[in-house]
Motif scaffolding. Structure first.
Motif, PDB file in Angstrom:
ATOM      1  N   ALA A 118      48.904  74.488 -14.033  1.00 41.71           N
ATOM      2  CA  ALA A 118      48.168  75.622 -14.564  1.00 41.71           C
ATOM      3  C   ALA A 118      48.827  76.198 -15.615  1.00 41.71           C
ATOM      4  CB  ALA A 118      47.812  76.490 -13.363  1.00 41.71           C
ATOM      5  N   ALA A 119      50.193  75.973 -15.791  1.00 37.93           N
ATOM      6  CA  ALA A 119      50.818  76.595 -17.029  1.00 37.93           C
ATOM      7  C   ALA A 119      51.116  75.884 -18.070  1.00 37.93           C
ATOM      8  CB  ALA A 119      52.102  77.146 -16.376  1.00 37.93           C
ATOM      9  N   LEU A 120      50.731  74.545 -17.933  1.00 44.41           N
ATOM     10  CA  LEU A 120      51.062  73.584 -19.097  1.00 44.41           C
ATOM     11  C   LEU A 120      50.438  73.742 -20.065  1.00 44.41           C
ATOM     12  CD1 LEU A 120      52.936  70.907 -19.332  1.00 44.41           C
ATOM     13  CD2 LEU A 120      50.922  69.494 -18.729  1.00 44.41           C
ATOM     14  N   PRO A 121      49.142  74.214 -20.360  1.00 45.92           N
ATOM     15  CA  PRO A 121      48.637  74.418 -21.615  1.00 45.92           C
ATOM     16  C   PRO A 121      49.273  75.692 -22.225  1.00 45.92           C
ATOM     17  CG  PRO A 121      46.842  73.991 -20.425  1.00 45.92           C
ATOM     18  CD  PRO A 121      47.895  74.094 -19.484  1.00 45.92           C
ATOM     19  N   VAL A 122      49.452  76.464 -21.481  1.00 51.90           N
ATOM     20  CA  VAL A 122      50.254  78.117 -22.066  1.00 51.90           C
ATOM     21  C   VAL A 122      51.613  77.362 -22.523  1.00 51.90           C
ATOM     22  CG1 VAL A 122      51.527  79.959 -21.449  1.00 51.90           C
ATOM     23  CG2 VAL A 122      48.941  79.746 -20.754  1.00 51.90           C
ATOM     24  N   ALA A 123      52.326  76.589 -21.812  1.00 48.71           N
ATOM     25  CA  ALA A 123      53.731  76.153 -22.223  1.00 48.71           C
ATOM     26  C   ALA A 123      53.861  75.670 -23.551  1.00 48.71           C
ATOM     27  CB  ALA A 123      54.326  75.257 -20.888  1.00 48.71           C
ATOM     28  N   CYS A 124      52.600  74.760 -23.690  1.00 45.33           N
ATOM     29  CA  CYS A 124      52.744  73.821 -24.944  1.00 45.33           C
ATOM     30  C   CYS A 124      52.209  74.879 -26.118  1.00 45.33           C
ATOM     31  CB  CYS A 124      51.554  72.931 -24.812  1.00 45.33           C
ATOM     32  SG  CYS A 124      51.775  71.497 -23.890  1.00 45.33           S
ATOM     33  N   ALA A 125      51.470  75.995 -25.757  1.00 46.62           N
ATOM     34  CA  ALA A 125      51.290  76.726 -26.680  1.00 46.62           C
ATOM     35  C   ALA A 125      52.344  77.691 -27.424  1.00 46.62           C
ATOM     36  CB  ALA A 125      49.846  77.807 -26.247  1.00 46.62           C
ATOM     37  N   PHE A 175      46.389  78.396 -30.030  1.00 44.14           N
ATOM     38  CA  PHE A 175      45.400  79.213 -29.199  1.00 44.14           C
ATOM     39  C   PHE A 175      44.102  78.436 -28.902  1.00 44.14           C
ATOM     40  CE2 PHE A 175      47.726  82.089 -31.858  1.00 44.14           C
ATOM     41  CZ  PHE A 175      48.272  83.100 -30.874  1.00 44.14           C
ATOM     42  N   GLU A 176      43.860  77.518 -29.716  1.00 41.43           N
ATOM     43  CA  GLU A 176      42.816  76.472 -29.402  1.00 41.43           C
ATOM     44  C   GLU A 176      43.504  75.665 -28.022  1.00 41.43           C
ATOM     45  OE1 GLU A 176      40.661  72.302 -31.272  1.00 41.43           O
ATOM     46  OE2 GLU A 176      41.979  73.598 -32.543  1.00 41.43           O
ATOM     47  N   HIS A 177      44.366  75.147 -28.282  1.00 39.97           N
ATOM     48  CA  HIS A 177      45.085  74.525 -26.770  1.00 39.97           C
ATOM     49  C   HIS A 177      44.739  75.193 -25.602  1.00 39.97           C
ATOM     50  CE1 HIS A 177      47.447  71.063 -25.333  1.00 39.97           C
ATOM     51  NE2 HIS A 177      48.008  71.830 -24.643  1.00 39.97           N
ATOM     52  N   VAL A 178      45.181  76.516 -25.816  1.00 41.90           N
ATOM     53  CA  VAL A 178      45.150  77.396 -24.160  1.00 41.90           C
ATOM     54  C   VAL A 178      43.521  77.519 -24.036  1.00 41.90           C
ATOM     55  CG1 VAL A 178      45.309  79.527 -23.372  1.00 41.90           C
ATOM     56  CG2 VAL A 178      47.011  78.747 -24.932  1.00 41.90           C
ATOM     57  N   ALA A 179      42.952  77.718 -25.212  1.00 38.92           N
ATOM     58  CA  ALA A 179      41.295  77.963 -24.762  1.00 38.92           C
ATOM     59  C   ALA A 179      40.610  76.539 -24.114  1.00 38.92           C
ATOM     60  CB  ALA A 179      40.644  78.222 -26.148  1.00 38.92           C
ATOM     61  N   ARG A 180      41.214  75.442 -24.629  1.00 37.98           N
ATOM     62  CA  ARG A 180      40.707  74.242 -24.164  1.00 37.98           C
ATOM     63  C   ARG A 180      41.129  73.739 -22.930  1.00 37.98           C
ATOM     64  NH1 ARG A 180      37.240  71.617 -27.986  1.00 37.98           N
ATOM     65  NH2 ARG A 180      37.163  72.052 -30.186  1.00 37.98           N
ATOM     66  N   ARG A 192      43.529  86.572 -20.688  1.00 41.39           N
ATOM     67  CA  ARG A 192      44.973  87.353 -20.892  1.00 41.39           C
ATOM     68  C   ARG A 192      46.019  86.873 -21.226  1.00 41.39           C
ATOM     69  NH1 ARG A 192      45.623  89.175 -14.777  1.00 41.39           N
ATOM     70  NH2 ARG A 192      47.241  90.078 -15.750  1.00 41.39           N
ATOM     71  N   ALA A 193      46.168  85.455 -21.055  1.00 45.28           N
ATOM     72  CA  ALA A 193      47.110  84.612 -21.464  1.00 45.28           C
ATOM     73  C   ALA A 193      47.244  84.570 -22.991  1.00 45.28           C
ATOM     74  CB  ALA A 193      47.270  83.332 -20.978  1.00 45.28           C
ATOM     75  N   VAL A 194      45.998  84.394 -23.661  1.00 48.19           N
ATOM     76  CA  VAL A 194      45.729  84.076 -25.067  1.00 48.19           C
ATOM     77  C   VAL A 194      46.321  85.617 -25.714  1.00 48.19           C
ATOM     78  CG1 VAL A 194      44.085  84.237 -26.782  1.00 48.19           C
ATOM     79  CG2 VAL A 194      44.139  82.592 -24.925  1.00 48.19           C
ATOM     80  N   VAL A 195      45.953  86.840 -24.897  1.00 48.19           N
ATOM     81  CA  VAL A 195      46.289  88.143 -25.582  1.00 48.19           C
ATOM     82  C   VAL A 195      47.728  88.387 -25.557  1.00 48.19           C
ATOM     83  CG1 VAL A 195      46.000  90.524 -25.158  1.00 48.19           C
ATOM     84  CG2 VAL A 195      43.964  89.310 -24.833  1.00 48.19           C
ATOM     85  N   LYS A 196      48.400  87.947 -24.374  1.00 44.38           N
ATOM     86  CA  LYS A 196      49.874  87.895 -24.341  1.00 44.38           C
ATOM     87  C   LYS A 196      50.372  87.150 -25.784  1.00 44.38           C
ATOM     88  CE  LYS A 196      50.616  90.608 -20.814  1.00 44.38           C
ATOM     89  NZ  LYS A 196      51.500  91.581 -20.745  1.00 44.38           N
ATOM     90  N   LEU A 197      49.866  85.843 -25.913  1.00 42.55           N
ATOM     91  CA  LEU A 197      50.362  85.022 -26.803  1.00 42.55           C
ATOM     92  C   LEU A 197      50.336  85.662 -28.200  1.00 42.55           C
ATOM     93  CD1 LEU A 197      49.613  81.528 -25.148  1.00 42.55           C
ATOM     94  CD2 LEU A 197      51.777  82.585 -25.451  1.00 42.55           C
ATOM     95  N   ALA A 198      48.972  85.926 -28.338  1.00 40.43           N
ATOM     96  CA  ALA A 198      48.734  86.305 -29.690  1.00 40.43           C
ATOM     97  C   ALA A 198      49.509  87.643 -30.080  1.00 40.43           C
ATOM     98  CB  ALA A 198      47.365  86.634 -29.788  1.00 40.43           C
TER      99      ALA A 198
END
Length: 349
Positions: A118-125, A175-180, A192-198
């Protein structure tokens, strides 16, 4: 810079902590021919560590790094852009390293009962954002550093225009990577993860910290409060976002997310204090980048403002504060995060 004082993180009382496993005797060279001394001061290493002593952190970190490297490689395949841009992005993003920020995101997800996938896309981003910031940091208009991880910086290898655009492309791709990629978690968590990262990448984080850093070069009036502002934004915010985003996609409640974020806040500052100490005590060969560059540029650093021993003691305080935020979570699940904090505290490059 005096307006930045409100962002100063107060130094608390020293707490007991300890060094783990193979890092127990870790040292940092002061100069050729001189006796080595530990990076961190003010820490009691005699505290029993039975709760995590059996945890194989090196194996854990290696397995997470392998998964992240594979995912990053896949993310850079089939990009519809000039080959030179892809090569520049790959050059920096796949340059190796411990992948500490991605591991942090995954460990935070697992801490609250989530699955690593579940966290791998966030980790890559997180790693894409971090790499983009390093590419831009090294450029002549910023820190003007020709070395990164022991080889030519991106702008030296590919030219300034391509390096600039490679950083921009990696930032957008994150951000594209998290969204996809966040297809196994509810959409509201991904958002929420995107907001934190941005927030960590822009005016609430890296961008603001970098501007404050450049404005403070050579300024004799830069004090500890302003220095803390710089590194909270330039360094700690992205570390916080990695941990908080990992916890969010793992299904953490608000209180858990906040505790994980505070842990990461102290961890991010700890990493910067250690960086500053190593910039004084280590060589360029050991660091894989130019040593002593901060002092040469007239930048405020923790050793400059607190003294070398004061900076080491502060690192010990930050380590203790980070670990204290993990109290109350399942002990077995905290092991990766406790060991990660100690790894950052006692690393040598």
């Amino acid at each position: 810079m005096s307006k930045l004082a409100s962002c100063f993180v107060q130094r608390g009382a020293r707490s007991q902590s300890f060094k783990p496993y193979s890092l127990q005797r870790s040292t940092s060279p002061l100069s050729p021919g001189r006796r080595s001394v530990p990076i961190v001061r003010g820490v009691d290493i005699a505290v029993a560590n039975a709760s995590t002593s059996s945890f194989d952190f090196e194996r854990y970190l290696s397995s997470k790094a392998k998964a992240v490297n594979h995912a990053l490689d896949l993310a850079l395949q089939g990009l519809r852009c000039p080959d030179s841009l892809t090569e520049s992005m790959r050059y920096s993003l796949l340059a190796g390293g411990k992948r500490l920020r991605p591991a942090l995101a995954i460990a935070a997800c697992e801490l609250v009962g989530g699955h690593a996938s579940a966290a791998l896309p966030v980790a890559c981003a997180v790693e894409m954002i971090h790499t983009a910031s390093l590419i831009h940091d090294d450029m002549p208009c910023m820190d003007d550093d020709p070395l990164r991880r022991g080889r030519p910086s991106n702008h030296v290898a590919f030219g300034e225009p391509t390096a600039l655009l490679a950083g921009d492309a990696l930032l957008a791709l994150a951000f594209e990577h998290v969204a996809r990629g966040c297809v196994v978690v509810p959409a509201d968590r991904a958002l929420r993860a995107v907001v934190k990262l941005a927030g960590a990448a822009g005016v609430g984080g890296v961008a603001a910290g970098q501007v404050a850093d450049m404005e403070g070069e050579g300024a004799v009036s830069v004090g500890l409060a302003a220095l803390e502002y710089i590194h909270v934004h330039k360094t700690a915010r992205l570390v916080e976002a990695a941990a908080a985003s990992g916890a969010i996609v793992g299904g953490a409640g608000d209180d858990e997310v906040e505790r994980v974020r505070r842990y990461a806040h102290f961890l991010g500052l700890l990493g910067q204090v250690v960086d500053d100490v190593l910039d004084v005590t280590a060589t360029s060969e050991q660091l894989g980048k130019t040593a002593g560059k901060d002092a040469a540029a007239g930048k405020a650093t923790y050793p400059r403002l607190m003294g070398l021993e004061g900076a080491r003691a502060y690192a010990g305080e930050l380590l203790a504060k980070a670990e204290a935020e993990l109290d109350g979570f399942d002990a077995a699940r905290t092991a990766p995060l406790r060991h990660l904090a100690r790894f950052v505290a006692y690393r040598q490059h």
